[in-house]
Design an enzyme around this catalytic site. Structure first.
Site, PDB file in Angstrom:
ATOM      1  N   LEU A 197       0.816  -1.216   0.000  1.00 20.49           N
ATOM      2  CA  LEU A 197       0.000   0.000   0.000  1.00 20.49           C
ATOM      3  C   LEU A 197       0.853   1.271   0.000  1.00 20.49           C
ATOM      4  O   LEU A 197       1.931   1.311   0.581  1.00 20.49           O
ATOM      5  CB  LEU A 197      -0.926  -0.017   1.217  1.00 20.49           C
ATOM      6  CG  LEU A 197      -1.851  -1.229   1.276  1.00 20.49           C
ATOM      7  CD1 LEU A 197      -2.643  -1.246   2.585  1.00 20.49           C
ATOM      8  CD2 LEU A 197      -2.803  -1.256   0.078  1.00 20.49           C
TER       9      LEU A 197
ATOM     10  N   GLY B 285      -1.596   6.406  -2.678  1.00 18.31           N
ATOM     11  CA  GLY B 285      -2.700   6.273  -3.637  1.00 18.31           C
ATOM     12  C   GLY B 285      -3.831   5.457  -3.032  1.00 18.31           C
ATOM     13  O   GLY B 285      -5.007   5.850  -3.087  1.00 18.31           O
ATOM     14  N   HIS B 286      -3.459   4.348  -2.416  1.00 16.01           N
ATOM     15  CA  HIS B 286      -4.477   3.511  -1.754  1.00 16.01           C
ATOM     16  C   HIS B 286      -5.109   4.269  -0.582  1.00 16.01           C
ATOM     17  O   HIS B 286      -6.322   4.201  -0.363  1.00 16.01           O
ATOM     18  CB  HIS B 286      -3.842   2.224  -1.220  1.00 16.01           C
ATOM     19  CG  HIS B 286      -3.242   1.331  -2.279  1.00 16.01           C
ATOM     20  ND1 HIS B 286      -1.893   1.106  -2.376  1.00 16.01           N
ATOM     21  CD2 HIS B 286      -3.824   0.616  -3.279  1.00 16.01           C
ATOM     22  CE1 HIS B 286      -1.661   0.270  -3.387  1.00 16.01           C
ATOM     23  NE2 HIS B 286      -2.803  -0.035  -3.948  1.00 16.01           N
TER      24      HIS B 286
ATOM     25  N   GLN C  97      -5.062 -12.150 -13.332  1.00 11.90           N
ATOM     26  CA  GLN C  97      -4.844 -10.948 -14.136  1.00 11.90           C
ATOM     27  C   GLN C  97      -3.385 -10.780 -14.561  1.00 11.90           C
ATOM     28  O   GLN C  97      -3.029  -9.777 -15.174  1.00 11.90           O
ATOM     29  CB  GLN C  97      -5.373  -9.707 -13.426  1.00 11.90           C
ATOM     30  CG  GLN C  97      -4.548  -9.242 -12.252  1.00 11.90           C
ATOM     31  CD  GLN C  97      -5.284  -8.147 -11.496  1.00 11.90           C
ATOM     32  OE1 GLN C  97      -6.315  -8.389 -10.883  1.00 11.90           O
ATOM     33  NE2 GLN C  97      -4.765  -6.923 -11.553  1.00 11.90           N
TER      34      GLN C  97
ATOM     35  N   GLY D 283      -9.207   3.570  -8.484  1.00 15.98           N
ATOM     36  CA  GLY D 283      -8.401   4.742  -8.816  1.00 15.98           C
ATOM     37  C   GLY D 283      -8.392   5.020 -10.317  1.00 15.98           C
ATOM     38  O   GLY D 283      -8.429   4.098 -11.130  1.00 15.98           O
TER      39      GLY D 283
ATOM     40  N   LYS E 271      -5.912   6.042 -11.766  1.00 15.10           N
ATOM     41  CA  LYS E 271      -4.579   5.613 -12.231  1.00 15.10           C
ATOM     42  C   LYS E 271      -4.699   4.483 -13.259  1.00 15.10           C
ATOM     43  O   LYS E 271      -3.994   4.446 -14.247  1.00 15.10           O
ATOM     44  CB  LYS E 271      -3.774   5.156 -11.011  1.00 15.10           C
ATOM     45  CG  LYS E 271      -2.627   4.218 -11.268  1.00 15.10           C
ATOM     46  CD  LYS E 271      -1.387   4.974 -11.597  1.00 15.10           C
ATOM     47  CE  LYS E 271      -0.206   4.124 -11.985  1.00 15.10           C
ATOM     48  NZ  LYS E 271      -0.224   2.736 -11.656  1.00 15.10           N
TER      49      LYS E 271
ATOM     50  N   ILE F  93      -2.808   9.887  -7.389  1.00 17.38           N
ATOM     51  CA  ILE F  93      -1.862  10.481  -6.443  1.00 17.38           C
ATOM     52  C   ILE F  93      -0.447  10.302  -7.008  1.00 17.38           C
ATOM     53  O   ILE F  93      -0.064   9.200  -7.408  1.00 17.38           O
ATOM     54  CB  ILE F  93      -1.980   9.823  -5.044  1.00 17.38           C
ATOM     55  CG1 ILE F  93      -3.428   9.877  -4.546  1.00 17.38           C
ATOM     56  CG2 ILE F  93      -1.034  10.491  -4.057  1.00 17.38           C
ATOM     57  CD1 ILE F  93      -4.043  11.258  -4.398  1.00 17.38           C
TER      58      ILE F  93
ATOM     59  N   ARG G 244       4.505  -0.981  -7.894  1.00 23.47           N
ATOM     60  CA  ARG G 244       5.660  -1.416  -8.686  1.00 23.47           C
ATOM     61  C   ARG G 244       6.841  -0.455  -8.598  1.00 23.47           C
ATOM     62  O   ARG G 244       7.972  -0.846  -8.923  1.00 23.47           O
ATOM     63  CB  ARG G 244       5.265  -1.571 -10.154  1.00 23.47           C
ATOM     64  CG  ARG G 244       4.290  -2.694 -10.425  1.00 23.47           C
ATOM     65  CD  ARG G 244       3.874  -2.668 -11.892  1.00 23.47           C
ATOM     66  NE  ARG G 244       2.788  -3.598 -12.159  1.00 23.47           N
ATOM     67  CZ  ARG G 244       2.954  -4.875 -12.516  1.00 23.47           C
ATOM     68  NH1 ARG G 244       4.159  -5.364 -12.670  1.00 23.47           N
ATOM     69  NH2 ARG G 244       1.915  -5.652 -12.734  1.00 23.47           N
TER      70      ARG G 244
HETATM   71  P1  AMP Z   1      -3.626  -2.017  -6.914  1.00 26.81           P
HETATM   72  O1  AMP Z   1      -3.247  -2.385  -5.524  1.00 26.81           O
HETATM   73  O2  AMP Z   1      -2.489  -1.503  -7.735  1.00 26.81           O
HETATM   74  O3  AMP Z   1      -4.439  -3.085  -7.612  1.00 26.81           O
HETATM   75  O4  AMP Z   1      -4.601  -0.792  -6.785  1.00 26.81           O
HETATM   76  C1  AMP Z   1      -5.747  -0.818  -5.979  1.00 26.81           C
HETATM   77  C2  AMP Z   1      -6.565   0.406  -6.262  1.00 26.81           C
HETATM   78  O5  AMP Z   1      -5.763   1.562  -5.971  1.00 26.81           O
HETATM   79  C3  AMP Z   1      -6.976   0.515  -7.734  1.00 26.81           C
HETATM   80  O6  AMP Z   1      -8.312   0.993  -7.787  1.00 26.81           O
HETATM   81  C4  AMP Z   1      -5.994   1.508  -8.284  1.00 26.81           C
HETATM   82  O7  AMP Z   1      -6.483   2.222  -9.397  1.00 26.81           O
HETATM   83  C5  AMP Z   1      -5.781   2.419  -7.092  1.00 26.81           C
HETATM   84  N1  AMP Z   1      -4.510   3.150  -7.213  1.00 26.81           N
HETATM   85  C6  AMP Z   1      -3.281   2.622  -7.454  1.00 26.81           C
HETATM   86  N2  AMP Z   1      -2.355   3.603  -7.558  1.00 26.81           N
HETATM   87  C7  AMP Z   1      -3.006   4.771  -7.363  1.00 26.81           C
HETATM   88  C8  AMP Z   1      -2.599   6.134  -7.357  1.00 26.81           C
HETATM   89  N3  AMP Z   1      -1.346   6.506  -7.565  1.00 26.81           N
HETATM   90  N4  AMP Z   1      -3.545   7.080  -7.115  1.00 26.81           N
HETATM   91  C9  AMP Z   1      -4.844   6.709  -6.925  1.00 26.81           C
HETATM   92  N5  AMP Z   1      -5.288   5.441  -6.921  1.00 26.81           N
HETATM   93  C10 AMP Z   1      -4.389   4.484  -7.143  1.00 26.81           C
END
Ligand code: AMP
Length: 273
Positions: free
Chosen positions: A25, A28-29, A53, A139, A141, A168, A179
C-alpha cells in the site's frame, strides 16, 4: 480493524464500502480510504494478488508483497475490515465464471497483456459477490480498468455505486504504484518521463489538433534510453476509442518499461469543440 480471511454473515448485514487492492500500500491507496470515510459505511479493504490478471507468471512472482507493513498502515488508517482471502476461497475448485472484457479489453493495455482485463473483471465480479458492498472505489490511475469495470457494472445492472479516486503522484509527477518500489533511484527518475510524455502530448494536441503528429512529437521530445514506451494514445475518455468530432473528454494513456518493470499512467482533459 478486524483481519478476516472470509466474509461472515454478520458482515453481510452491514452496509459496506469496498476497496479492492493488491497490497504494498501507498498514498494512492490511502486516498481511496480517505474518500470512503465521507460515508457512514463500514470500510472493507481487500488485499489479494490476483493470479488471473497476470499473463506473465514471472510478473506475478515479482509483484511486491508486504502484508506486515500493510497491516500496520491499515491499522493506523482506521478501516473496519482487512480482507485477505486465499486463492481457494476466491475461486474454489472448478471455477468457471470468467468475465470477458470485450473489444476494449483487448486493446491498449489488454493488447500488451492478453487476458489481463478478463482476469480483472473476473476477480472484481467475484469479490463483489463475496463482499456485497453498497459502494466501491477504484483509482483513475488504472483508467482502462476503471472504464471496463464501470461498463461491466452498468451493463449487468449491479446494485453497487462506483466511485473514482484521483491519481496520487509524488513531487516529481510520478504516479504512485506498488511497482515503483522495484525501481532503483535512477529508475525512479526515468519513470517520471511517463508523465512528461502525457503533458507534452496534451499541449501539442491542443495546439495542432493532429493526433499522429502530436504523438510523434511527444515521443521525440521525451526520448530516454532508460524508458521504453510500449504505447502512447489519445482517446475519447467516454468510449476509450479514437477521438471524434463529438469528443468532449479526452484521455491520454501511456505504458512503458523502466528497468524491466511495466508502468502505466494517464491524464484526462476537456476538449473544446
Ligand atoms: P492495486 O493495488 O495496484 O491493484 O490498486 C488498488 C486500487 O488503488 C486501484 O483501484 C488503483 O487504481 C488504485 N490506485 C493505485 N495507484 C493509485 C494512485 N497513484 N492514485 C490513486 N489510486 C491508485
Amino acid at each position: 480493524m478486524k483481519h478476516i480471511k472470509q466474509i461472515t454473515n454478520e458482515m453481510l448485514q452491514e452496509k459496506l464500502f469496498f476497496i479492492p487492492t493488491m497490497g504494498s500500500l501507498h498514498r494512492g491507496h490511502l486516498s481511496l480510504i480517505e474518500n470512503a470515510k465521507q460515508f457512514e459505511l463500514k470500510i472493507v479493504v481487500s488485499i489479494f494478488v490476483n493470479p488471473k490478471q497476470f499473463n506473465d507468471s514471472n510478473d506475478f512472482k515479482k509483484y511486491p508483497r508486504d502484508i506486515e507493513k500493510d497491516f500496520d498502515i491499515l491499522n493506523n488508517s482506521k478501516i473496519d475490515y482487512l480482507f485477505t482471502p486465499d486463492k481457494e476461497y476466491v475461486y474454489g475448485q472448478n471455477f468457471k465464471n470468467i468475465i470477458h472484457s470485450g473489444s476494449i479489453g483487448k486493446k491498449y493495455e489488454g493488447k500488451s497483456r492478453p487476458g489481463h482485463f478478463d482476469g480483472v473483471l473476473t476477480v472484481v465480479n467475484r469479490l463483489f459477490e463475496l463482499v456485497q458492498p453498497r459502494k466501491a472505489i477504484f483509482g483513475k490511475k488504472d483508467a482502462q480498468q476503471l472504464f471496463l469495470i464501470k461498463q461491466y457494472v452498468g451493463k449487468n445492472n449491479l446494485d453497487i455505486e462506483l466511485l473514482e479516486g484521483d491519481i496520487i503522484r509524488d513531487s516529481n509527477g510520478l504516479a504512485l504504484s506498488s511497482r515503483n518500489q522495484l525501481l532503483s533511484d535512477q529508475g525512479l527518475v526515468a519513470a517520471t518521463g511517463l508523465k512528461r510524455h502525457l503533458d507534452t502530448l496534451k499541449e501539442e494536441y491542443l495546439q495542432t489538433r493532429d493526433v499522429n503528429q502530436s504523438i510523434n512529437y511527444a515521443l521525440e521530445q521525451n526520448k530516454d534510453r532508460n524508458l521504453t514506451v510500449d504505447y502512447l494514445h489519445i482517446l475519447d475518455k467516454n468510449t476509450f476509442s479514437k477521438l471524434t468530432e463529438e469528443t468532449t473528454n479526452a484521455i491520454i494513456i501511456i505504458a512503458g518499461y523502466v528497468e524491466g518493470i511495466r508502468l502505466i499512467d494517464n491524464i484526462d482533459f476537456r476538449v473544446e469543440i
